[in-house]
Design a protein around this motif. Structure first.
Motif, PDB file in Angstrom:
ATOM      1  N   SER A  25      95.205  -1.023 -24.627  1.00 56.91           N
ATOM      2  CA  SER A  25      94.143  -0.866 -23.625  1.00 56.91           C
ATOM      3  C   SER A  25      93.399  -2.187 -23.422  1.00 56.91           C
ATOM      4  O   SER A  25      93.022  -2.531 -22.294  1.00 56.91           O
ATOM      5  CB  SER A  25      93.181   0.255 -24.020  1.00 56.91           C
ATOM      6  N   SER A  26      93.210  -2.953 -24.495  1.00 59.56           N
ATOM      7  CA  SER A  26      92.569  -4.276 -24.351  1.00 59.56           C
ATOM      8  C   SER A  26      93.463  -5.202 -23.533  1.00 59.56           C
ATOM      9  O   SER A  26      92.985  -5.978 -22.700  1.00 59.56           O
ATOM     10  CB  SER A  26      92.321  -4.910 -25.719  1.00 59.56           C
ATOM     11  N   ALA A  60      95.635  -4.300 -21.287  1.00 61.34           N
ATOM     12  CA  ALA A  60      95.613  -3.846 -19.891  1.00 61.34           C
ATOM     13  C   ALA A  60      94.348  -4.356 -19.196  1.00 61.34           C
ATOM     14  O   ALA A  60      94.385  -4.807 -18.050  1.00 61.34           O
ATOM     15  CB  ALA A  60      95.676  -2.324 -19.840  1.00 61.34           C
ATOM     16  N   ARG A  61      93.234  -4.307 -19.938  1.00 57.16           N
ATOM     17  CA  ARG A  61      91.966  -4.789 -19.374  1.00 57.16           C
ATOM     18  C   ARG A  61      92.053  -6.299 -19.115  1.00 57.16           C
ATOM     19  O   ARG A  61      91.683  -6.773 -18.046  1.00 57.16           O
ATOM     20  CB  ARG A  61      90.833  -4.481 -20.359  1.00 57.16           C
ATOM     21  N   GLN A  62      92.525  -7.024 -20.098  1.00 56.71           N
ATOM     22  CA  GLN A  62      92.591  -8.484 -19.951  1.00 56.71           C
ATOM     23  C   GLN A  62      93.496  -8.893 -18.787  1.00 56.71           C
ATOM     24  O   GLN A  62      93.168  -9.800 -18.028  1.00 56.71           O
ATOM     25  CB  GLN A  62      93.121  -9.114 -21.242  1.00 56.71           C
ATOM     26  N   GLN A  84      94.392  -7.010 -16.326  1.00 60.36           N
ATOM     27  CA  GLN A  84      94.081  -6.185 -15.158  1.00 60.36           C
ATOM     28  C   GLN A  84      95.323  -5.434 -14.670  1.00 60.36           C
ATOM     29  O   GLN A  84      95.729  -5.537 -13.509  1.00 60.36           O
ATOM     30  CB  GLN A  84      93.490  -7.042 -14.046  1.00 60.36           C
ATOM     31  N   ASP A  89      97.793  -1.674 -15.179  1.00 57.51           N
ATOM     32  CA  ASP A  89      97.851  -0.292 -15.654  1.00 57.51           C
ATOM     33  C   ASP A  89      99.116  -0.188 -16.512  1.00 57.51           C
ATOM     34  O   ASP A  89     100.221  -0.340 -16.002  1.00 57.51           O
ATOM     35  CB  ASP A  89      97.913   0.641 -14.431  1.00 57.51           C
ATOM     36  N   SER A 129      83.994  -6.485 -31.563  1.00 56.35           N
ATOM     37  CA  SER A 129      84.876  -6.152 -30.429  1.00 56.35           C
ATOM     38  C   SER A 129      86.019  -5.230 -30.868  1.00 56.35           C
ATOM     39  O   SER A 129      86.640  -4.562 -30.056  1.00 56.35           O
ATOM     40  CB  SER A 129      85.443  -7.422 -29.786  1.00 56.35           C
TER      41      SER A 129
END
Lengths: 295, 319
Positions: A242-243, A245-247, A249, A251, B278
């Motif tokens: 999930s990190s 995917a966030r980094q 951007q 899915d 974090s």
């Protein structure tokens, strides 16, 4: 087939569902395991950065303990397997070095003669049970599933220490076993690349880029899941997905399975029994796809 | 044996200049190398195929390229060892560097990184009357790394460079080791200080691709690990990587096995509280999912720890 079982630290720590699933499947495979409770950590390649010989002495101690019991070692972690294979290769190809290490082990009353075999669970499935042994245990062929293998570095390199010359099929062991379980194997270039775990503490950004790159690539090739024989790869690909995917951007949402879980499911066990509910990236969508087969 | 060569082509002068694969069928002999085949293709089938080669004896390193997905010297690779069951060999230019045309890459960045580690001896102290002397043993130790032919194969397959082009890379780091470990060099500490910076020795991900593809057995990753060990010994400013290795060793000494929560806490600690915090969401999600072993989050020590510790101590006393 009896083995000295070396579970490694992570299957008894950060990836408890791996240990759980191995405990569920091994009796049904006809394996006998004697857990090595007094064996130490292999050093995972990190201790070896500080002092390689210290790492080799600790691993030689583990090999000597197995040698005393007359059993080959079974690992369930690519990293443990790789680090131990490398140490064993250095020890068994350099007699003066083995003698120097034995001098130190002697203080604990141990000697290593260089006869211990160290084999990953995946290789044992391949070389001891074989196609027939696996296929005859499959109760639910997972034909609806498209799965991509993810080896991790230490079960692929260095090939010399891993015995690929004598056992060339080890290089494609995951694909073979997965195909025997009935599912569609998705080939993708990242399957033998680094998951990024060793960089996680040092350079998180690069580590997460690797997670995103491999998981997205596997998805682009049509994979429903990624299957790994390494709990460290699992920690990064599942835990940090999930990190990542966030980094990046993106899915992603690609479940990462341990091989014994896939095996157990094909052998008719229930998802919860195999720890499939303990992953950070939910396995539910895939289990739904398998429908009544796992209800 | 009829072999199909699936070659990645790229010509910047055509429009649109997109890479594509082109196949050539060739009758190959048992003794043929991939380079023999490529030259034959160029001479008899397609004179536009561009490649770089020189010695044909695995000495110059010019013909490094990717063969079936991994870097290798084409002159050292036999066709029949690489041909798939369907008789296909895939050939591509090296990775992690710009492609000039077809199988030829631009190695300017590669050389720039080698120059970055100052690959020349920098002796300290008074100049001796005769030569700078080094023991045979110390130079024997360096023979392997001095065998590097700078072909770039390790750089091509480096997983860390794939995600971060600022990483100095395995070839340059192996070259750096060659000077750090040379007893005649006097700039060891300043070299280690430079390699301790981001993009340096701690950015290697230990994937062993460089070890596997090196045609000369240089073992770049092993040299990088040795550089890290020397950095720790020389007490260059502590990085996360160095602390990670130190804490890892201490945890094994204390428990005989790894204790992941303590490893994270002590590696980051108060020095990098934000990084430690974090990780909290991931830890909490793991906890909610029941991703915690029956024995709890902290590992128990192995039985017989005292004996194990004595062994550990003995090693530290007598390396």
């Amino acid at each position: 087939m009896k083995f000295a079982f070396f579970p490694g630290c992570v299957s008894k720590g950060g990836c408890p569902e791996l240990y759980q699933s191995v405990m569920e499947v091994y009796p049904r495979l006809g394996l006998e395991l004697e857990e090595m409770t007094t064996a130490s950590c292999t050093g995972a390649g990190v201790l070896q950065e500080k002092d390689r010989k210290l790492g080799d002495v600790l691993n030689a101690r583990t090999f000597a303990l197995a040698e005393q019991s007359g059993l080959p070692i079974m690992t369930i972690c690519s990293t443990c397997q790789g680090v131990m294979s490398q140490a064993n290769h250095r020890l068994t190809t350099d007699p003066p070095y083995l003698a120097a290490v034995n001098e130190i082990l002697g203080e604990e009353g141990l000697t290593y003669r260089g006869t211990t075999q160290i084999r990953h669970f995946v290789w044992i499935l391949l070389e001891e049970l074989g196609e027939q042994g696996i296929r005859q245990r499959v109760r639910r062929p997972l034909t609806e599933l498209r799965a991509a293998p993810f080896y991790g570095c230490y079960l692929q390199r260095p090939s010399e220490a891993l015995g690929f010359q004598d056992q060339p099929e080890r290089a494609k062991s995951l694909e073979l076993i997965m195909s025997w379980l009935g599912l569609e194997v998705v080939d993708f270039p990242g399957k033998t690349r680094c998951c990024g775990f060793p960089l996680l503490t040092i350079n998180e950004k690069n580590s997460l880029r690797m997670v995103a790159s491999h998981t997205l690539d596997a998805k682009r090739h049509g994979a429903d899941i990624l299957v790994t024989p390494c709990p460290l790869c699992h920690l990064n690909l599942d835990g940090m997905q999930s990190s990542a995917a966030r980094q990046e951007q993106a899915d992603i949402d690609l479940p990462i399975w341990h091989l014994p879980q896939l095996l157990g499911l094909a052998m008719g066990m229930e998802p919860k029994q195999l720890g499939l509910t303990r992953h950070l990236v939910s396995t539910q969508r895939v289990l739904d796809k398998l429908g009544s087969a796992v209800a | 044996m009829i072999t199909t060569f699936r070659i990645r082509r790229f010509n910047p002068e055509t429009s649109p200049s997109m890479p594509y694969f082109q196949e050539y069928k060739l009758d190959t002999d048992r003794a043929d190398t991939v380079l023999d085949a490529l030259i034959h293709i160029r001479e008899t089938l397609d004179e536009s195929l561009t490649l770089r080669c020189s010695c044909r004896g695995a000495i110059c390193g010019s013909c490094a390229m990717r063969i079936n997905g991994h870097a290798a010297l084409a002159c050292k690779t036999k066709v029949q060892a690489m041909a798939s069951e369907r008789g296909i060999v895939q050939v591509e230019p090296m990775n992690n560097m710009p492609v000039i045309k077809d199988l030829v890459t631009d190695m300017a960045g590669f050389w720039e990184k080698v120059r970055q580690v100052q690959p020349w001896l920098q002796p300290a102290g008074q100049e001796p009357e005769a030569e700078y002397l080094a023991s045979a043993e110390s130079m024997n130790h360096l023979t392997g790394v001095m065998g590097c032919i700078m072909c770039g194969a390790c750089v091509s397959d480096c997983a860390a460079l794939e995600v971060d082009e600022r990483f100095v890379g395995p070839a340059a780091l192996a070259k750096a080791y060659r000077f750090v470990a040379d007893p005649r060099d006097g700039a060891g500490r300043s070299r280690l200080l430079a390699l301790n910076e981001p993009g340096g020795m701690w950015d290697c991900t230990r994937c062993m691709e460089c070890i596997e593809v090196c045609p000369k057995g240089v073992g770049a990753m092993d040299r990088i690990m040795s550089l890290r060990g020397q950095g720790i010994q020389a007490e260059v400013p502590s990085t996360c990587g160095a602390r990670h290795a130190e804490v890892f060793a201490d945890l094994i000494y204390r428990k005989g096995r790894l204790d992941e929560p303590m490893l994270a806490v002590r590696t980051f600690g108060l020095r990098n509280l934000s990084r430690l915090l974090s990780l909290l969401p991931m830890v909490l999600r793991a906890f909610v999912r029941g991703k915690v072993p029956k024995t709890g989050p902290f590992h128990r020590a192995i039985p017989g720890l005292e004996k194990f510790r004595r062994l550990f101590q003995r090693m530290e006393e007598r390396p």
